[in-house]
Design an enzyme around this catalytic site. Structure first.
Site, PDB file in Angstrom:
ATOM      1  N   LYS A  14       0.824  -1.222   0.000  1.00 19.38           N
ATOM      2  CA  LYS A  14       0.000   0.000   0.000  1.00 19.38           C
ATOM      3  C   LYS A  14       0.850   1.260   0.000  1.00 19.38           C
ATOM      4  O   LYS A  14       0.617   2.178  -0.766  1.00 19.38           O
ATOM      5  CB  LYS A  14      -0.833   0.093   1.296  1.00 19.38           C
ATOM      6  CG  LYS A  14      -2.040  -0.722   1.359  1.00 19.38           C
ATOM      7  CD  LYS A  14      -2.670  -0.554   2.743  1.00 19.38           C
ATOM      8  CE  LYS A  14      -1.730  -0.946   3.818  1.00 19.38           C
ATOM      9  NZ  LYS A  14      -2.094  -1.210   5.112  1.00 19.38           N
ATOM     10  N   ARG A  89     -10.630   1.485   8.385  1.00 22.25           N
ATOM     11  CA  ARG A  89     -10.381   0.070   8.648  1.00 22.25           C
ATOM     12  C   ARG A  89     -11.587  -0.639   9.247  1.00 22.25           C
ATOM     13  O   ARG A  89     -11.520  -1.825   9.482  1.00 22.25           O
ATOM     14  CB  ARG A  89      -9.208  -0.062   9.609  1.00 22.25           C
ATOM     15  CG  ARG A  89      -7.889  -0.384   8.874  1.00 22.25           C
ATOM     16  CD  ARG A  89      -6.807  -0.320   9.885  1.00 22.25           C
ATOM     17  NE  ARG A  89      -5.675  -1.141   9.710  1.00 22.25           N
ATOM     18  CZ  ARG A  89      -4.477  -0.717   9.324  1.00 22.25           C
ATOM     19  NH1 ARG A  89      -4.318   0.510   8.914  1.00 22.25           N
ATOM     20  NH2 ARG A  89      -3.457  -1.531   9.314  1.00 22.25           N
ATOM     21  N   ARG A 123      10.196  -8.123   6.372  1.00 25.82           N
ATOM     22  CA  ARG A 123      10.234  -6.660   6.252  1.00 25.82           C
ATOM     23  C   ARG A 123      11.174  -6.052   7.292  1.00 25.82           C
ATOM     24  O   ARG A 123      11.182  -6.458   8.438  1.00 25.82           O
ATOM     25  CB  ARG A 123       8.804  -6.167   6.451  1.00 25.82           C
ATOM     26  CG  ARG A 123       8.580  -4.735   6.271  1.00 25.82           C
ATOM     27  CD  ARG A 123       7.160  -4.475   5.863  1.00 25.82           C
ATOM     28  NE  ARG A 123       6.195  -4.622   6.946  1.00 25.82           N
ATOM     29  CZ  ARG A 123       4.914  -4.301   6.808  1.00 25.82           C
ATOM     30  NH1 ARG A 123       4.453  -3.858   5.656  1.00 25.82           N
ATOM     31  NH2 ARG A 123       4.091  -4.439   7.820  1.00 25.82           N
ATOM     32  N   ARG A 156       9.719  -4.087  12.293  1.00 30.04           N
ATOM     33  CA  ARG A 156       8.700  -3.308  12.984  1.00 30.04           C
ATOM     34  C   ARG A 156       8.220  -4.116  14.178  1.00 30.04           C
ATOM     35  O   ARG A 156       8.115  -5.334  14.103  1.00 30.04           O
ATOM     36  CB  ARG A 156       7.508  -3.058  12.036  1.00 30.04           C
ATOM     37  CG  ARG A 156       7.561  -1.720  11.371  1.00 30.04           C
ATOM     38  CD  ARG A 156       6.553  -1.607  10.274  1.00 30.04           C
ATOM     39  NE  ARG A 156       5.179  -1.918  10.668  1.00 30.04           N
ATOM     40  CZ  ARG A 156       4.117  -1.637   9.907  1.00 30.04           C
ATOM     41  NH1 ARG A 156       4.269  -1.048   8.745  1.00 30.04           N
ATOM     42  NH2 ARG A 156       2.902  -1.951  10.301  1.00 30.04           N
ATOM     43  N   ARG A 167      -3.500  -9.322  13.319  1.00 31.98           N
ATOM     44  CA  ARG A 167      -3.847  -8.284  12.338  1.00 31.98           C
ATOM     45  C   ARG A 167      -4.612  -8.870  11.159  1.00 31.98           C
ATOM     46  O   ARG A 167      -5.553  -8.264  10.658  1.00 31.98           O
ATOM     47  CB  ARG A 167      -2.582  -7.575  11.849  1.00 31.98           C
ATOM     48  CG  ARG A 167      -2.129  -6.491  12.804  1.00 31.98           C
ATOM     49  CD  ARG A 167      -0.641  -6.313  12.790  1.00 31.98           C
ATOM     50  NE  ARG A 167      -0.143  -5.721  11.585  1.00 31.98           N
ATOM     51  CZ  ARG A 167       1.133  -5.810  11.183  1.00 31.98           C
ATOM     52  NH1 ARG A 167       2.001  -6.487  11.902  1.00 31.98           N
ATOM     53  NH2 ARG A 167       1.514  -5.219  10.094  1.00 31.98           N
TER      54      ARG A 167
END
Ligand code: AMP
Length: 213
Positions: A14, A89, A123, A156, A167
Site C-alpha cells: 500500500k 479500517r 520486512r 517493525r 492483524r
C-alpha cells in the site's frame, strides 16, 4: 482534484503504491500508520497508548483515529487531492469518512494470506531514516545496515508471527466489510498485488483511467 483510498492487508505494498501515485499526480500521501509511528517515536501522550496497541496487533480506537485523520485533512495542503492509506479500517471509520469527503476511487491490493506472512516477516525498516527494506525483494547491500544512511535495520515491532496473525484476523473481520460497503458504491478497483511494483502501478492507473506516465 483526486481523492483515493488504498486498501490492502499488511505487506501488500500500500505504502509503495500510494507513494508512486502521489509523486506523479501531486497528491498528498496520508498514511495513518505512519502518523501513529511518528507519535510513538516522538513519545507523545498518544504515542504511549498507540505503542502498546500496535505491538499487540490491535487497532487503535476509533476516536483517536478520527481525530488524527481529521487534523491531517484539515491542513488542506492537498490542492490536487490525496491518497489515504490504512484508513478506513472498519465500518464506523468508513461512515465517518464518507460523511465528510467524496472519494473518486478505492484501490484494493489483493494478496493471499500466505504471501502476506512471507513478506511481512521479511520486512525491515531503517531505525534512523525510516527507509523500507525486504530481505527477499529489496536486500540492503550490507547486511543489517541502511544503504542510504548506514542506520541499523530493524523489524517493525508489530511484524511478529503473533501480531501478524491477529492483524490478519482483524483485517478479515473488520476491514473486508468496509470493502463490501465501498463495492456497493462501485468505487473499488481490485488489483493483484503479487507482480512487481511497476506492473501493479500501471494496472492501478489503467483501472482508474489515469495517464500511464
Ligand atoms: P499500518 O502501517 O497501516 O499497518 O498501521 C500500523 C498500525 O497502526 C496498525 O496495525 C494499527 O494498530 C494502527 N492503525 C493504523 N491505521 C489504523 C486505523 N485506521 N484504525 C485503527 N488502527 C490503525
Amino acid at each position: 482534484m483526486r481523492k483515493y483510498v488504498i486498501f490492502g492487508v499488511q505487506g501488500s505494498g500500500k505504502g509503495t503504491q500510494a507513494t508512486m501515485l502521489a509523486r506523479d499526480f501531486d497528491l498528498v500521501h496520508i498514511s495513518v500508520g505512519d502518523i501513529f509511528r511518528w507519535h510513538v517515536q516522538n513519545h507523545t501522550k498518544l504515542g504511549a497508548y498507540v505503542r502498546r496497541t500496535v505491538a499487540a496487533g490491535e487497532l487503535v480506537n476509533d476516536d483517536h483515529v478520527e481525530s488524527v485523520v481529521q487534523d491531517r485533512l484539515h491542513q488542506h495542503d492537498w490542492n490536487y487531492g490525496f491518497v489515504i492509506d490504512g484508513f478506513p479500517r472498519n465500518r464506523r471509520q468508513a461512515e465517518f469518512f464518507l460523511e465528510s469527503y467524496d472519494i473518486d476511487g478505492v484501490i484494493h491490493l489483493d494478496l493471499p494470506d500466505g504471501e502476506v506472512r512471507r513478506r511481512v516477516l521479511a520486512r525491515r525498516l531503517c531505525s534512523r531514516c525510516g527507509l523500507d527494506y525486504n530481505l527477499m525483494a529489496h536486500r540492503p547491500k550490507k547486511e543489517g545496515r541502511c544503504d542510504v544512511c548506514g542506520g541499523e535495520l530493524v523489524a517493525r515491532e508489530d511484524d511478529t508471527e503473533e501480531a501478524l496473525a491477529e492483524r490478519l484476523r482483524i483485517y478479515h473481520e473488520k476491514t473486508d466489510p468496509v470493502l463490501d460497503l465501498f463495492r456497493r458504491k462501485e468505487y473499488v478497483v481490485t488489483v493483484d498485488a503479487r507482480p512487481d511494483k511497476q506492473t501493479i502501478q500501471t494496472e492501478i492507473r489503467k483501472r482508474l483511467d489515469l495517464p500511464l506516465s
